[in-house]
Design an enzyme around this catalytic site. Structure first.
Site: not given
Ligand SMILES: [Zn+2]
Length: 854
Positions: A131, A275-277, A308-309, A331
């Site tokens: 991203e 982190a990344m979803e 969150h993720e 977000e």
């Molecule tokens: Zn996020």
């Protein structure tokens, strides 16, 4: 549009004529363990339709070499088709098959396919991070969020490795000395959400099962992985436990079954962000695997990130913004859901809204007062804009505004709106209007003016009480004064606090009302006894800066720590910090409040904020003539509270770290050395590896750690983490040579991963060593454009931010920053934005110093 950038206009143009049916991506990473091998083979076959046959288009690709390009069976010459960032193709048919074969580069900056070699055992690990637009560093694609498609990955990797991707693998076959992993096709997803994780990772497995309303069962295989050398520290049970609570909770709230099959969570090295979803294959920074004792605030932060993720699987992955202007659509929601979920999913982190009010919002307030602030729905012209928009507005302010929206329309209308949004837009792309549409349906309210005030304007309002009383001490009028460039509707609670029989400050009244315009009278307050404290935005419903009337502020000076309610106390701490930042409270008064009341602060996260803020107050906001004394007071306070803290408690650890950050005098440094040597002990305090490095940093910065001692510590902790700490200690030594070496390591070479760039800039920039760093202010401004042009954006952002001479508060550096800005109107907008923000921090420090001096 030059080079690697991609504009919104270009993306819109491409989406207007193309529809992608699928990607087949083959990667061969068998060369990865050979550090001499810089590239891996990548082959993409994309099948797509074009509504304007005969038109031309391009694929995005950042690769050292392109071997072949084939469109509908016709071979194109890579030398003319590929320009270093794009593969141009012309003469499109209505239905197309395009294959691009390339050699792509292993990354050392965390962008694309990152490669890491573990110093502990020599094992190699790979993972991807894309991203907003780095999938093109790994395979050729249409790199924009609204050209979704199913992806089918095939990865050939060393035989001893495991490989993960978004979808589960279907087959694994021996392939010479390697194994080839064939993954199932994904659901339609955006390029930036695809992922590959490969290496000899340690894996913990579990399973989640849920009965659905239609009588079927949803089965989700779970796994969590980390490097093998971190396995002894990996508390997978805790991580998977939060995961299962979250899956229960989001299924209940969202009423849409998790759409991506399995759920893997990989903790990966040298990760640039939290982190990344990636759907089904979330990546986290491995610092969330705790090698040493950390406070409960760290566990809470990790659980928040897990949720969150997970929220992104719906907000972001199932339904995705059309372009980066609406990044907030995912977000802001995920940020809100992180805290909301910690409470709603019944995790043990019951103070999540306190953390949100105190820490998340501090990020938003800071960002929203920069001259570069922007509306929550932003104007994102291109990818460089997008890169800088992962900021305190998009995340924390957006989440704060959603919290206000829940107060405004009610939580049932809010979540029913979310449920409709998922069903209506599943696997599609959306804009602001799509969200407003469902919320208007479910709330019955016109949200256009609300959206205009909150989402499409920038800046934060301050709410100030105006209290008048009669001779008996009764309130004759309580008014809310609102200031700011844009006045907004605020749903707020007003808290009235007085002393109880035990001397605690407790709430004796709560009035909820709508604030509109510059002055709103709190009608219900008339006739009530004037309380000791009037607290606006009690319960933290809205997003604003809280001010106090003079009498309340005087009472806080004597009794802030006596506020019994944790959230009210956190809001008050946050308010006095904003007063300090705004030059309305002298820094030394803020420091006095911290020294007086921080020892009573029960919330560990709030305490750690107070430590960081008090240090900033002394380093940057205090009159320079008082700085040394302020520093001594903080160190004395840290030592006093450390000795008084409950043995083995989180608070004890936090105070020990704060002592390490503030230690300057012989007594403090003597204790630091004694703790390292084992000749001094504090009952219950375990001097473990991370605390050891904090203590060494104190000695190194004071010029009291020899190179041999630091090398010996590294030898005892020869890990990725040890290397980072050691680098920071070397850069922190108070000598011209140490500063020159740190500067050169970052500026004169492109070898360092971002973690070591950060370690160098952090050690280099110790505020107390401002005289040594002063020499570098002028070279810094000269280097900016070259750094921006030559480095990857992740590294460039760290250099521009990390080396900015923020501690040079003599006024001359501010003039240099202004001169650079005036002289470089054509510099990249994203670079100018970073410099403008740091310049604003510096100007703020000068204003705060003037307040502290007066
Ligand atoms: Zn996020």
């Amino acid at each position: 549009m030059p080079g690697k950038n991609l504009s919104r206009d270009e993306a819109q143009q491409r989406a207007s004529i193309l529809a992608v049916d699928g990607y087949q991506v083959r990667l061969d990473v068998t060369s990865a363990p050979d550090q001499a091998a810089g590239t891996f083979r990548s082959t993409t076959t994309v099948t797509f339709r074009c509504s304007r046959p005969g038109a031309d288009t391009f694929l995005d690709l950042l690769a050292p070499a392109v071997r072949s390009v084939t469109l509908n069976g016709r071979a194109l010459d890579p030398a003319t088709a590929y320009d270093g960032a794009r593969v141009h193709v012309d003469g499109l048919a209505a239905e197309n098959v395009l294959t691009v074969e390339a050699d792509c580069a292993y990354s050392r900056t965390g962008e694309g396919l990152h490669r890491f070699v573990d110093p502990v055992d020599g094992e190699t690990y790979l993972y991807t991070h894309y991203e907003p637009a780095d999938a093109r560093r790994v395979f050729a694609n249409f790199e924009q969020p609204d050209l979704k498609a199913p992806f089918t990955f095939t990865v050939t990797a060393p035989a001893a490795w495991d490989v993960w991707s978004n979808a589960p693998h279907e087959t694994v076959a021996a392939d010479g000395g390697a194994r080839t992993w064939e993954f199932a096709p994904t659901r339609p997803i955006s390029t930036y959400l695809t992922a590959v994780v490969a290496g000899p990772y340690h894996v913990a497995r579990d399973h989640y099962r849920r009965e659905l309303a239609d009588g079927t069962a949803l089965e989700i295989p779970l796994s969590a992985m980390c490097r093998r050398s971190l396995a002894p520290y990996f508390d997978a049970d805790e991580i998977l436990g939060v995961t299962k609570l979250g899956l229960d909770f989001f299924h209940e709230e969202f009423d849409y079954p998790y759409p991506f099959g399995k759920y893997d969570q990989a903790f990966v090295p040298e990760y640039n962000i939290g982190a990344m979803e990636n759907p089904g294959c979330v990546t986290f920074r491995e610092e969330y695997v705790f090698r040493s004792k950390v406070t409960d605030a760290a566990y809470e932060a990790r659980a928040n990130v897990i949720l969150h993720e997970m929220a992104h699987m719906w907000f972001g992955d199932l339904v995705t913004m059309r372009w980066w202007d609406d990044l907030w659509l995912k977000e802001s929601f995920a940020d809100f859901m992180g805290s909301y979920g910690l409470i709603g999913a019944r995790t043990r982190y019951s103070s999540a809204w306190v953390t949100f009010a105190n820490q998340r919002k501090a990020w938003a307030y800071r960002q929203d007062q920069f001259p570069t602030t922007h509306p929550i729905t932003a104007d994102i012209r291109d990818l460089e804009d997008a890169k800088l928009n992962f900021d305190g507005i998009t995340y924390a302010k957006g989440a704060s505004v959603l919290k206000q929206l829940v107060a405004y329309v009610g939580s049932e209308a809010f979540f029913e709106g979310a449920r409709r949004y998922f069903k209506r837009h599943a696997f599609g792309n959306t804009e602001l209007g799509d969200l407003l549409e469902v919320l208007e349906e479910t709330s019955g309210r016109d949200l256009k003016s609300w959206a205009a005030a909150w989402l499409q304007t920038s800046g934060v309002n301050a709410l100030t009480p105006q209290v008048t009383t009669d001779a008996e001490g009764r309130i004759t009028e309580l008014a809310v004064l609102q200031d700011g460039d844009v006045l907004r509707p605020h749903r707020i609670a007003v808290g009235l606090y007085d002393r109880d029989a035990d001397g605690a400050l407790v709430r004796t009244g709560r009035i909820e009302l709508d604030v509109t315009g510059a002055r709103t009278v709190v009608a219900e307050a008339a006739g009530l006894p004037r309380p000791a404290l009037v607290l606006f935005n009690d319960d933290d419903l809205t997003y604003c800066k809280i001010r106090f009337d003079e009498e309340s502020l005087e009472n806080l000076r004597a009794g802030l720590g006596d506020i019994r309610d944790e959230l009210a106390r956190a809001l008050t701490w946050s308010a006095v910090w904003n007063l300090t930042r705004d030059g309305l409270m002298p820094a030394r008064d803020y420091v006095a409040l911290v020294l007086r009341f921080a020892g009573q602060e029960g919330n560990i996260g709030v305490l750690q904020s107070l430590h960081a803020q008090a240090k900033t107050a002394v380093d940057l906001y205090a009159d320079p003539a008082w700085r040394a004394e302020g520093g001594r007071l903080l160190a004395d306070g840290a030592l006093r509270e450390l000795r008084g803290a409950v043995p083995g408690s989180d608070h004890q650890l936090a105070w020990a770290r704060f002592l390490a950050q503030t230690a300057g005098g012989a007594e403090h440094l003597g204790l630091v050395r004694g703790l390292l040597a084992g000749s001094a002990r504090i009952d219950g305090l375990e001097v473990d590896q991370d605390l050891r490095w904090s203590l060494w940093l104190a000695l190194a910065a004071a010029g009291q750690a020899t190179d041999e001692e630091l090398a010996a510590e590294l030898a005892a902790d020869n890990t990725a983490s040890g290397k980072r700490h050691h680098t920071q200690c070397l850069a922190a030594r108070p000598t011209a040579e140490a500063k020159a070496a740190a500067w050169s390591a970052v500026i004169d070479s492109d070898e360092l991963p971002s973690a070591l760039v950060e370690a160098n800039t952090a050690g280099f920039s110790i505020p107390a060593q401002r005289d040594l760093a002063a020499l570098y202010a002028a070279p810094y401004f000269k280097l900016l454009e070259r750094v921006w042009a030559e480095r990857s954006i992740e590294i460039a952002m760290r250099i521009v931010g990390g080396f900015f001479p923020i501690a040079q508060t003599d006024g001359q550096t501010l003039a240099e920053a202004d001169a650079w800005l005036a002289g470089h109107p054509q510099a990249a907008p994203a670079l100018r934005r970073l410099v403008l923000e740091r310049r604003d921090d510096l100007a703020r420090a000068l204003r705060a110093q003037a307040c502290d001096r007066s």
